[in-house]
Design a protein around this motif. Structure first.
Motif, PDB file in Angstrom:
ATOM      1  N   LEU A  58     -13.272   0.900 -31.010  1.00 28.68           N
ATOM      2  CA  LEU A  58     -14.261   0.234 -30.175  1.00 28.68           C
ATOM      3  C   LEU A  58     -15.629   0.910 -30.316  1.00 28.68           C
ATOM      4  CD1 LEU A  58     -12.234  -0.366 -26.878  1.00 28.68           C
ATOM      5  CD2 LEU A  58     -12.648  -1.975 -28.754  1.00 28.68           C
ATOM      6  N   ASP A  59     -16.666   0.092 -30.230  1.00 24.06           N
ATOM      7  CA  ASP A  59     -18.054   0.573 -30.173  1.00 24.06           C
ATOM      8  C   ASP A  59     -18.482   1.334 -31.426  1.00 24.06           C
ATOM      9  OD1 ASP A  59     -18.259  -0.427 -27.475  1.00 24.06           O
ATOM     10  OD2 ASP A  59     -17.144   1.355 -26.832  1.00 24.06           O
ATOM     11  N   LEU A  60     -17.837   1.067 -32.551  1.00 21.47           N
ATOM     12  CA  LEU A  60     -18.244   1.726 -33.789  1.00 21.47           C
ATOM     13  C   LEU A  60     -19.452   1.017 -34.376  1.00 21.47           C
ATOM     14  CD1 LEU A  60     -14.843   2.382 -35.624  1.00 21.47           C
ATOM     15  CD2 LEU A  60     -16.288   4.055 -34.453  1.00 21.47           C
ATOM     16  N   PRO A  61     -20.447   1.758 -34.839  1.00 28.11           N
ATOM     17  CA  PRO A  61     -21.574   1.113 -35.518  1.00 28.11           C
ATOM     18  C   PRO A  61     -21.211   0.751 -36.956  1.00 28.11           C
ATOM     19  CG  PRO A  61     -21.864   3.480 -35.534  1.00 28.11           C
ATOM     20  CD  PRO A  61     -20.611   3.214 -34.727  1.00 28.11           C
ATOM     21  N   SER A  62     -21.925  -0.173 -37.529  1.00 26.56           N
ATOM     22  CA  SER A  62     -21.764  -0.499 -38.937  1.00 26.56           C
ATOM     23  C   SER A  62     -22.710   0.390 -39.723  1.00 26.56           C
ATOM     24  CB  SER A  62     -22.086  -1.977 -39.195  1.00 26.56           C
ATOM     25  OG  SER A  62     -22.005  -2.278 -40.573  1.00 26.56           O
ATOM     26  N   VAL A  86      -3.799  -6.115 -36.775  1.00 24.19           N
ATOM     27  CA  VAL A  86      -3.070  -5.658 -35.581  1.00 24.19           C
ATOM     28  C   VAL A  86      -4.060  -5.209 -34.510  1.00 24.19           C
ATOM     29  CG1 VAL A  86      -1.535  -3.875 -34.685  1.00 24.19           C
ATOM     30  CG2 VAL A  86      -0.968  -5.033 -36.829  1.00 24.19           C
ATOM     31  N   ALA A  87      -5.046  -4.432 -34.907  1.00 27.53           N
ATOM     32  CA  ALA A  87      -6.026  -3.923 -33.946  1.00 27.53           C
ATOM     33  C   ALA A  87      -6.880  -5.048 -33.370  1.00 27.53           C
ATOM     34  CB  ALA A  87      -6.913  -2.876 -34.620  1.00 27.53           C
ATOM     35  N   VAL A  88      -7.266  -6.001 -34.206  1.00 26.77           N
ATOM     36  CA  VAL A  88      -8.065  -7.147 -33.724  1.00 26.77           C
ATOM     37  C   VAL A  88      -7.262  -7.966 -32.716  1.00 26.77           C
ATOM     38  CG1 VAL A  88      -9.090  -9.349 -34.401  1.00 26.77           C
ATOM     39  CG2 VAL A  88      -9.553  -7.307 -35.746  1.00 26.77           C
ATOM     40  N   ASP A  89      -6.019  -8.232 -33.036  1.00 23.69           N
ATOM     41  CA  ASP A  89      -5.186  -9.019 -32.118  1.00 23.69           C
ATOM     42  C   ASP A  89      -4.982  -8.294 -30.794  1.00 23.69           C
ATOM     43  OD1 ASP A  89      -4.922 -11.166 -33.829  1.00 23.69           O
ATOM     44  OD2 ASP A  89      -2.972 -10.532 -34.634  1.00 23.69           O
ATOM     45  N   GLN A  90      -4.824  -6.988 -30.855  1.00 23.32           N
ATOM     46  CA  GLN A  90      -4.671  -6.211 -29.610  1.00 23.32           C
ATOM     47  C   GLN A  90      -5.946  -6.281 -28.772  1.00 23.32           C
ATOM     48  OE1 GLN A  90      -3.625  -2.274 -30.929  1.00 23.32           O
ATOM     49  NE2 GLN A  90      -1.415  -2.695 -30.922  1.00 23.32           N
ATOM     50  N   ALA A  91      -7.079  -6.166 -29.408  1.00 28.90           N
ATOM     51  CA  ALA A  91      -8.349  -6.234 -28.675  1.00 28.90           C
ATOM     52  C   ALA A  91      -8.541  -7.606 -28.049  1.00 28.90           C
ATOM     53  CB  ALA A  91      -9.513  -5.901 -29.613  1.00 28.90           C
ATOM     54  N   PRO A  98     -16.054  -9.038 -27.203  1.00 32.34           N
ATOM     55  CA  PRO A  98     -16.171  -9.003 -28.669  1.00 32.34           C
ATOM     56  C   PRO A  98     -17.247  -8.039 -29.179  1.00 32.34           C
ATOM     57  CG  PRO A  98     -15.926 -11.261 -27.920  1.00 32.34           C
ATOM     58  CD  PRO A  98     -16.096 -10.419 -26.691  1.00 32.34           C
ATOM     59  N   GLN A  99     -18.309  -7.836 -28.400  1.00 34.50           N
ATOM     60  CA  GLN A  99     -19.348  -6.907 -28.851  1.00 34.50           C
ATOM     61  C   GLN A  99     -18.788  -5.509 -29.080  1.00 34.50           C
ATOM     62  OE1 GLN A  99     -19.507  -8.918 -26.215  1.00 34.50           O
ATOM     63  NE2 GLN A  99     -21.591  -9.638 -25.793  1.00 34.50           N
ATOM     64  N   ARG A 100     -17.735  -5.151 -28.327  1.00 35.41           N
ATOM     65  CA  ARG A 100     -17.183  -3.803 -28.429  1.00 35.41           C
ATOM     66  C   ARG A 100     -16.320  -3.626 -29.682  1.00 35.41           C
ATOM     67  NH1 ARG A 100     -14.609  -0.915 -23.682  1.00 35.41           N
ATOM     68  NH2 ARG A 100     -15.363   0.796 -25.024  1.00 35.41           N
ATOM     69  N   TYR A 101     -15.769  -4.710 -30.196  1.00 37.78           N
ATOM     70  CA  TYR A 101     -14.980  -4.577 -31.427  1.00 37.78           C
ATOM     71  C   TYR A 101     -15.631  -5.331 -32.590  1.00 37.78           C
ATOM     72  CZ  TYR A 101     -12.702  -9.116 -30.185  1.00 37.78           C
ATOM     73  OH  TYR A 101     -12.428 -10.429 -29.864  1.00 37.78           O
ATOM     74  N   ALA A 102     -16.960  -5.437 -32.556  1.00 36.73           N
ATOM     75  CA  ALA A 102     -17.693  -6.188 -33.572  1.00 36.73           C
ATOM     76  C   ALA A 102     -17.479  -5.614 -34.976  1.00 36.73           C
ATOM     77  CB  ALA A 102     -19.184  -6.195 -33.229  1.00 36.73           C
ATOM     78  N   THR A 103     -17.609  -4.316 -35.142  1.00 34.71           N
ATOM     79  CA  THR A 103     -17.465  -3.724 -36.469  1.00 34.71           C
ATOM     80  C   THR A 103     -16.022  -3.811 -36.951  1.00 34.71           C
ATOM     81  OG1 THR A 103     -19.308  -2.238 -35.984  1.00 34.71           O
ATOM     82  CG2 THR A 103     -17.920  -1.669 -37.850  1.00 34.71           C
ATOM     83  N   LEU A 104     -15.075  -3.643 -36.037  1.00 32.09           N
ATOM     84  CA  LEU A 104     -13.659  -3.832 -36.376  1.00 32.09           C
ATOM     85  C   LEU A 104     -13.419  -5.255 -36.863  1.00 32.09           C
ATOM     86  CD1 LEU A 104     -10.573  -3.253 -36.287  1.00 32.09           C
ATOM     87  CD2 LEU A 104     -10.663  -3.797 -33.832  1.00 32.09           C
ATOM     88  N   LEU A 105     -13.960  -6.237 -36.147  1.00 31.46           N
ATOM     89  CA  LEU A 105     -13.778  -7.642 -36.518  1.00 31.46           C
ATOM     90  C   LEU A 105     -14.398  -7.929 -37.877  1.00 31.46           C
ATOM     91  CD1 LEU A 105     -12.867 -10.512 -35.576  1.00 31.46           C
ATOM     92  CD2 LEU A 105     -15.191 -10.780 -34.644  1.00 31.46           C
ATOM     93  N   HIS A 106     -15.616  -7.451 -38.071  1.00 34.91           N
ATOM     94  CA  HIS A 106     -16.308  -7.650 -39.349  1.00 34.91           C
ATOM     95  C   HIS A 106     -15.541  -6.987 -40.484  1.00 34.91           C
ATOM     96  CE1 HIS A 106     -20.492  -7.614 -41.534  1.00 34.91           C
ATOM     97  NE2 HIS A 106     -19.559  -8.241 -42.230  1.00 34.91           N
ATOM     98  N   GLN A 107     -15.049  -5.778 -40.236  1.00 31.11           N
ATOM     99  CA  GLN A 107     -14.286  -5.067 -41.270  1.00 31.11           C
ATOM    100  C   GLN A 107     -13.002  -5.818 -41.605  1.00 31.11           C
ATOM    101  OE1 GLN A 107     -15.060  -2.099 -42.820  1.00 31.11           O
ATOM    102  NE2 GLN A 107     -13.202  -0.929 -43.168  1.00 31.11           N
TER     103      GLN A 107
END
Length: 428
Positions: A58-62, A86-91, A98-107
């Motif tokens: 969560l909250d990771l910058p790109s 797995v991590a996206v589905d859990q979030a 969504p703003q908190r897992y934005a970089t995860l989602l993009h990745q």
């Protein structure tokens, strides 16, 4: 004998066991009690739950969104799309904003895009040089055409694939460096311009754009180091575009408009991008054309504009020389599109004299003139092609290797030099 005692002198209730054995028995009893208490505690204590996979992401910058480094968007994120999913589905299930897992989602969508494109994201590092990245460089354009042929409504991908043939050809032309650091195509273009300028009156020479004068005076001084630097700059921009554009196309292909809206809520996409996808989702000719314009605008004016600025101003005069040579030699493989020098030839007048040259009056690296060429020639010709899918499909389905070979400068050099000399017109 006293009453209540025996002849041995032992207490009547004594067991007669040795003191050491009694101590061992008591020790075993205490151990049994302790184990019982521990077991009871395990049963009744609250269970300790493992932290969900998404929590660490969560909250990771790109930090690598501009494509300058190897790997993905942040070193803490895995590159395996299944692990990321797995991590996206859990979030999502935890109703995380969504703003908190934005970089995860993009990745996640970037990893999907790389896997589908047969690109090793971990090894994709522009700084590792041309030899290491050449397969990936080609594969990016192969993948654009693959996606467009699977999804004809993805107009931007078709344009990127066709224009990419010319772009990739120029990239590999600059790798044709001989043992004496001579670049046949580039040096011949520069020498031809220098010869033509020698016969041009001084009054007109003073009015020529600086890019033309630089090509004539500095072109022959290009070195292998200059070319390597420029190729690295091109590879960085190419990866930046892929990181931005391809994940959203894969997201829509897999999950439709809902995936796009999630990326928009996360801040991965802006309003311009989400409007483009709403136009694609609507499926009307006007919506598809508008989406192509918006995505091209995003690519050229948001994603790589600053990188073109840095490239053209880099390495002394050589940044301008190399970006201008790319403009002179560039012509996208879109039917009907004009070469930059035909679209905007350099024409100057001094008194009664005038000079019309086949050299472009602009440099591709410059934002406004690049966008003028795209919106007034390249994009309109491509949209005309896209409307007629019966014509477009065979062109877009042509193997990329054929497009790459057709665009090579050395193959086109006789015609290019011929056009330059024949179209250099001086009138008094």
């Amino acid at each position: 004998m006293a009453h209540g005692t025996t002849g041995t002198g032992h207490h009547p209730f004594s067991s007669g066991r040795a003191p050491g054995r009694t101590r061992r028995t008591r020790g075993l009893l205490r151990l049994t009690v302790l184990l019982t208490c521990l077991l009871a505690g395990l049963v009744t204590a609250p269970a300790v739950h493992a932290e969900p996979a998404y929590a660490a992401y969560l909250d990771l910058p790109s930090v690598n969104g501009d494509g300058a480094g190897g790997g993905g968007l942040h070193p803490a994120l895995p590159l395996d799309p299944d692990e990321l999913r797995v991590a996206v589905d859990q979030a999502r299930a935890a109703n995380i904003a969504p703003q908190r897992y934005a970089t995860l989602l993009h990745q996640y969508w970037l990893a999907v895009a790389a896997r589908n494109a047969s690109i090793d994201l971990a090894a994709w590092d522009p700084d590792r040089g041309v030899a290491t990245n050449s397969h990936t460089f080609i594969q990016v354009y192969v993948n654009y055409l693959r996606l467009n042929n699977a999804h004809p409504d993805f107009y931007w991908l078709g344009l990127a694939g066709l224009a990419g043939g010319s772009f990739a050809s120029g990239f590999f032309d600059m790798g044709d460096v001989s043992a004496i650091v001579s670049v046949p195509g580039l040096h011949q273009v520069g020498n031809t311009v220098a010869d033509l300028l020698r016969g041009t009156p001084a009054e007109l020479l003073d009015l020529l754009p600086s890019d033309i004068r630089l090509l004539a005076t500095e072109g022959e001084r290009l070195t292998a180091a200059d070319l390597s630097w420029y190729q690295t700059r091109l590879m960085i921009m190419q990866k930046h575009i892929f990181i931005d554009q391809v994940p959203m196309h894969e997201a829509y292909a897999a999950e439709g408009q809902a995936a796009i809206e999630e990326m928009y809520r996360a801040g991965v996409l802006d309003e311009n991008a989400v409007l483009a996808w709403r136009g694609i989702d609507g499926g009307t000719p006007a919506g598809l054309a508008d989406a192509a314009l918006r995505m091209t605008d995003r690519e050229q004016n948001q994603i790589i504009a600053d990188q073109w600025d840095a490239t053209s101003s880099g390495r002394g005069a050589m940044g301008r020389v190399l970006t201008y040579v790319s403009t002179v030699a560039g012509k996208a493989a879109v039917p009907g599109v004009r070469a930059p020098g035909v679209f905007a030839p350099t024409t100057i007048t001094a008194g009664t004299m005038s000079l019309r040259t086949p050299l472009p009056a602009f440099n591709w690296a410059d934002r406004d003139t690049r966008w003028n060429y795209i919106t007034n020639d390249l994009l309109p010709r491509y949209l005309e092609l896209s409307v007629n899918q019966a014509v477009a499909r065979p062109i877009l389905a042509e193997p990329f290797s054929d497009k790459l070979a057709a665009g090579r400068l050395l193959r086109r050099l006789p015609d290019l030099i011929g056009d330059m000399t024949a179209e250099w017109r001086l009138t008094a």
